[in-house]
Design an enzyme around this catalytic site. Structure first.
Site, PDB file in Angstrom:
ATOM      1  N   THR A   7       0.967  -1.345  -0.106  1.00  0.00           N
ATOM      2  CA  THR A   7       0.167  -0.015   0.013  1.00  0.00           C
ATOM      3  C   THR A   7       0.808   1.220  -0.208  1.00  0.00           C
ATOM      4  O   THR A   7       2.065   1.085   0.385  1.00  0.00           O
ATOM      5  CB  THR A   7      -0.956  -0.011   1.268  1.00  0.00           C
ATOM      6  OG1 THR A   7      -1.698   1.276   1.208  1.00  0.00           O
ATOM      7  CG2 THR A   7      -0.453   0.194   2.720  1.00  0.00           C
ATOM      8  N   ASN A   9      -0.576   3.858   1.119  1.00  0.00           N
ATOM      9  CA  ASN A   9      -1.146   4.764   2.261  1.00  0.00           C
ATOM     10  C   ASN A   9      -0.737   4.709   3.755  1.00  0.00           C
ATOM     11  O   ASN A   9      -1.080   3.368   4.004  1.00  0.00           O
ATOM     12  CB  ASN A   9      -2.726   4.484   1.960  1.00  0.00           C
ATOM     13  CG  ASN A   9      -3.702   5.252   2.934  1.00  0.00           C
ATOM     14  OD1 ASN A   9      -3.252   5.578   3.926  1.00  0.00           O
ATOM     15  ND2 ASN A   9      -4.579   5.421   2.577  1.00  0.00           N
ATOM     16  N   ASP A  68      -8.059  -3.346  -0.712  1.00  0.00           N
ATOM     17  CA  ASP A  68      -8.588  -2.193  -1.333  1.00  0.00           C
ATOM     18  C   ASP A  68     -10.016  -2.040  -0.653  1.00  0.00           C
ATOM     19  O   ASP A  68     -10.624  -2.955  -0.221  1.00  0.00           O
ATOM     20  CB  ASP A  68      -8.891  -2.823  -2.823  1.00  0.00           C
ATOM     21  CG  ASP A  68      -9.240  -1.479  -3.487  1.00  0.00           C
ATOM     22  OD1 ASP A  68      -8.614  -0.425  -3.675  1.00  0.00           O
ATOM     23  OD2 ASP A  68     -10.183  -1.554  -4.493  1.00  0.00           O
ATOM     24  N   TYR A 150     -12.911   9.184   4.266  1.00  0.00           N
ATOM     25  CA  TYR A 150     -14.270   9.547   4.490  1.00  0.00           C
ATOM     26  C   TYR A 150     -14.908   9.532   5.966  1.00  0.00           C
ATOM     27  O   TYR A 150     -16.095   9.478   6.363  1.00  0.00           O
ATOM     28  CB  TYR A 150     -15.354   8.543   3.721  1.00  0.00           C
ATOM     29  CG  TYR A 150     -14.889   8.726   2.128  1.00  0.00           C
ATOM     30  CD1 TYR A 150     -15.987   9.554   1.298  1.00  0.00           C
ATOM     31  CD2 TYR A 150     -13.979   7.679   1.450  1.00  0.00           C
ATOM     32  CE1 TYR A 150     -15.530   9.877   0.078  1.00  0.00           C
ATOM     33  CE2 TYR A 150     -14.083   7.894   0.106  1.00  0.00           C
ATOM     34  CZ  TYR A 150     -14.709   8.922  -0.514  1.00  0.00           C
ATOM     35  OH  TYR A 150     -14.518   9.029  -2.246  1.00  0.00           O
ATOM     36  N   LYS A 171     -11.719   2.523  16.485  1.00  0.00           N
ATOM     37  CA  LYS A 171     -12.002   2.467  15.023  1.00  0.00           C
ATOM     38  C   LYS A 171     -11.563   0.953  14.846  1.00  0.00           C
ATOM     39  O   LYS A 171     -12.350   0.252  14.124  1.00  0.00           O
ATOM     40  CB  LYS A 171     -11.414   3.273  14.079  1.00  0.00           C
ATOM     41  CG  LYS A 171     -11.648   3.106  12.810  1.00  0.00           C
ATOM     42  CD  LYS A 171     -11.065   4.170  11.804  1.00  0.00           C
ATOM     43  CE  LYS A 171     -11.244   3.522  10.103  1.00  0.00           C
ATOM     44  NZ  LYS A 171     -10.441   4.533   9.061  1.00  0.00           N
TER      45      LYS A 171
END
Ligand code: ITT
Length: 191
Positions: A7, A9, A68, A150, A171
């Site tokens: 990744t 990210n 993903d 988001y 989370k």
């Protein structure tokens, strides 16, 4: 055990490392990969597989996983879905993506949505996928400063705070990504 996580990210690395505590995640930079790995498939699952395969095929890595994720909004027929990262344009601008979602939903009363993550693992030449989903609703404005993407508008079902208002630990206990990664973890532990 060391395993490459394909990744670009850094938020994803942080979240997944917190769940896969006994494993050392190797990032793309550590294997000399500084390119944007292609994600050209029409589904989240195929994109996750594409990323993992790309690293195995081009970087001589044996064991690797990728993931993903997409935000799927019921009233928008599953949009942004596989296009979540680039919904408002190629810059992958999270703020612009959130604003586009809020603008598109302005006239809808049904604001239900879900995050879907697929983790694709390639280990000893075999491919496996693991899926995690969390249902929730899209709020009418942003709040909270945690998380990413988001998160500032996603209120998980049964919760009073959105993902950006929760701590990373909170989370990580309930998220789409956590669910998929826990399946990966138990697979790795039971082989
Ligand atoms: P990769 O290098 O792993 O592909 P990416 O950021 O391009 O990283 P995706 O293709 O999975 O990631 O794009 C999904 C987009 O959806 C991402 O850019 C975020 O904006 C959003 N997203 C993913 N996971 C999320 C989460 O847990 N909370 C909020 N938004 C998320």
């Amino acid at each position: 055990m060391k395993i490459v996580f394909a990744t670009g990210n850094p938020h994803k690395v942080e979240e997944i490392q917190a769940i896969l505590k006994g494993y050392e995640l190797i990032g793309l930079a550590d294997i000399g990969c500084h390119e944007d790995i292609p994600e050209t498939n029409p589904t989240i699952k195929e994109n996750a597989l594409q990323k993992a395969r790309y690293v195995v095929e081009n970087y001589g890595v044996k064991n690797c996983f990728a993931e993903d994720t997409g935000l799927e909004i019921d009233a928008l027929n599953g949009e942004p879905g596989v296009y979540s990262a680039r919904y408002a344009g190629p810059e992958k601008d999270a703020d612009a993506n959130v604003h586009k979602v809020l603008a598109k939903l302005a006239n809808y009363s049904d604001r239900s949505a879900q995050f879907r993550t697929v983790v694709a693992l390639i280990i000893e030449g075999e491919e496996y996928t693991f899926e995690g989903i969390i249902r929730g609703t899209i709020q009418t404005e942003k709040s909270g400063s945690g998380g990413f993407g988001y998160d500032p508008v996603f209120l998980p079902e049964g919760e009073t705070r959105n993902f950006a208002e929760m701590s990373a630990d909170e989370k990580n206990k309930i998220s789409h990504r956590a669910k998929a990664v826990l399946l990966l973890k138990s697979f790795l532990e039971n082989r």
